[in-house]
Motif scaffolding. Structure first.
Motif, short mmCIF file in Angstrom:
data_model
loop_
_atom_site.label_atom_id
_atom_site.label_comp_id
_atom_site.label_asym_id
_atom_site.label_seq_id
_atom_site.Cartn_x
_atom_site.Cartn_y
_atom_site.Cartn_z
N SER A 35 -8.51 0.09 2.08
CA SER A 35 -8.80 -1.23 2.62
C SER A 35 -8.69 -1.18 4.14
O SER A 35 -7.92 -0.39 4.70
CB SER A 35 -7.85 -2.29 2.06
N HIS A 37 -4.11 1.56 3.68
CA HIS A 37 -4.46 0.32 4.38
C HIS A 37 -4.63 0.69 5.85
O HIS A 37 -3.65 1.03 6.53
CB HIS A 37 -3.37 -0.73 4.20
N THR A 53 0.85 -1.19 0.00
CA THR A 53 0.00 0.00 0.00
C THR A 53 0.89 1.24 0.00
O THR A 53 2.11 1.14 0.18
CB THR A 53 -0.93 -0.01 1.23
#
Length: 563
Positions: free
Chosen positions: A149, A35, A9
């Motif tokens: 995410s 993330h 990420t």
């Protein structure tokens, strides 16, 4: 130690309170991959503690109020805050408070102006409440971003550095599996450390793990001895935040025999009524005001007797005739929980609440370690020896945005690191050690000892590192912590996947408790939230801030500095 998966990420964000949510959304809006990991569920931490009615944000009224606001912060910090952070907050909070709806928070401006906790002057206050609704809205907002995410029930075990900059981390996920993250930068917003105390007003995830993460990565801690203790309700509903403003209607605080706890302790010239009136203006304990006797009396009696049931408040029923919004919101919230201040036996005691100190940062949330930013309560922000009410929530917005913007610029010019499983395993071995091949039954026994040790740490700190402190008490506490270190078998525990969470918690508690006790011992004076019975006065010789760093062997190094 097997790494189950690897995630790549742009930015790793740890924590999903107000600060973490703000930073994650700002970075996502700028098109970066984020993330976010959180120890509980989304929208957790002290920002969303379920047993309090609301949170407030204190906002600068106008340009003329900026200097007055700075003077208020200076007066109550007792010289222990960082001036440039305060200047940024006072200047930028009027705009940041408008952005609450963007992260799912409805902030309602109270009518008129009001003095926040410890604030000498009144200004605009915005009230945040309805945590469940905020959680739903945060989830809806985050779902709009393909580049964002989230991993819930996940902790960061350690950060990975290459060539002096943070390039990754090792996570422990909800299944107790190890996950390697490669990133360009990390923003830590994991909150304070209230749950290291036996009685606290924090969720269990507010455990100080971020402090140890940052310290071991090369960042410094500062002002760790300044911890807010605030009266909490022990009965009829344990661990409920007490609204200090209700003390305006309190007749007395009494022990189990109905005897006044305060009358015999108050110095000549300070009446019971006056002490309670002053105490009604601020939530946390402070040595700076005459109301200090209220909290000192409670904690002295508790340490003398070992009775933790709390002390009864005698309320005037007229409190329910006050229709000011600040009263009605709190009293109605208590009513929903079947609590009536005038009819029920309300007992309170000092609870650990918030840390005024934390990771040393600059106005962009930078820590001095490339690629590592810290925001929220984990940082040592605009607070000093005391913190003005309503500044911590606002600071999440101000410095959450600033850290995200600076981080976006930083990662634009660098690539990902090359950290792999071997480096991650070496780092974990250095932290937890390598075990012998013991039987599973031995691991179960080790787990029992570790749980006992963590609970003992919480009790030690509550009794010896609470409102009332002394050289003898702090030294004895430190000796007990050192003995507990010998009883915890970290290598064995971490070698068992189902016991890794426990190993991580025990290690953090052992390390952080030593840092706190050492800091409290070093400051041989009383100032703000820090009170020493053996040094009851503020001492100008200690007009410097106490910094904690990790020495080459990983041990705490403490030093007073003019920074």
């Amino acid at each position: 130690m097997e790494i189950k998966k690897t995630v790549e990420t742009d930015v790793l964000v740890a924590g999903s309170g107000l600060a973490g949510i703000k930073a994650a959304k700002e970075l996502s809006d700028l098109g970066h991959r984020v993330h976010l990991v959180t120890k509980m569920k989304i929208a957790s931490g002290s920002s969303f503690y379920p047993l309090k009615a609301s949170l407030g944000t204190q906002v600068t009224k106008d340009a003329e109020d900026e200097q007055t606001f700075l003077e208020d912060i200076e007066e109550m910090s007792r010289g222990m805050h960082r001036e440039d952070l305060a200047e940024v907050y006072v200047r930028e909070i009027p705009e940041r408070v408008k952005e609450y709806p963007e992260i799912g928070v409805d902030a309602k401006k109270l009518e008129g102006e009001r003095k926040a906790c410890f604030a000498p002057n009144a200004r605009n206050i915005y009230l945040l409440s309805d945590w469940d609704r905020i959680r739903r809205k945060v989830g809806e907002i985050f779902a709009r971003y393909d580049t964002l995410s989230v991993m819930e029930k996940t902790v960061i075990l350690t950060l990975i550095k290459e060539d002096g900059r943070v390039t990754g981390a090792v996570l422990l996920d909800a299944n107790n599996d190890l996950v390697l993250v490669r990133c360009k930068a990390a923003i830590l917003a994991t909150g304070g450390f209230g749950s290291i105390y036996k009685h606290n007003l924090n969720p269990n995830d507010v455990d100080g793990s971020g402090h140890i993460l940052a310290l071991e990565a090369g960042a410094r801690l500062v002002n760790m001895e300044f911890i807010q203790f605030i009266p909490g309700i022990t009965s009829p509903k344990y661990k409920t935040l007490f609204g200090e403003h209700t003390l305006m209607y309190c007749k007395d605080i009494v022990d189990a025999d109905g005897e006044s706890l305060l009358r015999l302790m108050l110095p000549e010239g300070l009446s019971l009524r006056k002490c309670l009136e002053i105490r009604s203006t601020h939530g946390p304990f402070t040595h700076s005001l005459e109301s200090k006797y209220f909290d000192i009396a409670m904690m002295r009696r508790i340490t003398e007797t070992g009775n933790e049931e709390g002390f009864r408040l005698l309320f005037d029923p007229a409190i329910y005739e006050n229709k000011e919004e600040f009263y009605t919101v709190y009293l109605d919230w208590l009513k929903e929980r079947n609590v009536n201040l005038a009819e029920d036996q309300i007992r309170i005691a000092p609870f650990a609440h918030a840390s005024n100190g934390g990771v040393f940062i600059d106005p962009h949330g930078r820590t001095g370690v490339d690629g590592l930013y810290v925001i929220g309560e984990l940082s040592c922000n605009i607070e000093g020896a005391n913190r003005l009410g309503g500044n911590s929530t606002g600071a999440c917005m101000v410095f959450g945005k600033r850290a995200a913007e600076h981080c976006a610029g930083y990662i634009g010019g660098i690539g990902h690191g090359t950290a792999g499983e071997q480096q991650a395993s070496e780092r974990l071995s250095a932290m937890f050690g390598n075990p012998a091949m013991d039987a599973e039954s031995d691991a179960d026994a080790a787990a029992d000892r570790a749980r006992e040790a963590t609970e003992k740490i919480r009790e030690i700190l509550w009794y010896h590192a609470n409102v009332v402190r002394s050289e003898s008490g702090l030294t004895a506490a430190l000796d007990e912590i050192r003995k507990l270190e010998q009883a915890v078998d970290l290598p064995l525990l971490f070698s068992r996947p189902d016991k890794r969470q426990l190993a991580f918690k025990a290690r953090n508690f052992l390390m952080l408790s030593r840092v706190l006790l050492l800091a409290m011992l070093e400051r041989k004076e009383s100032r703000g939230a820090h009170y020493r019975e053996d040094y009851p006065d503020e001492d100008q010789a200690y007009n410097r801030r106490l910094f904690v760093s990790a020495d080459p062997k990983g041990q705490p190094h403490l030093e007073f500095l003019n920074e």
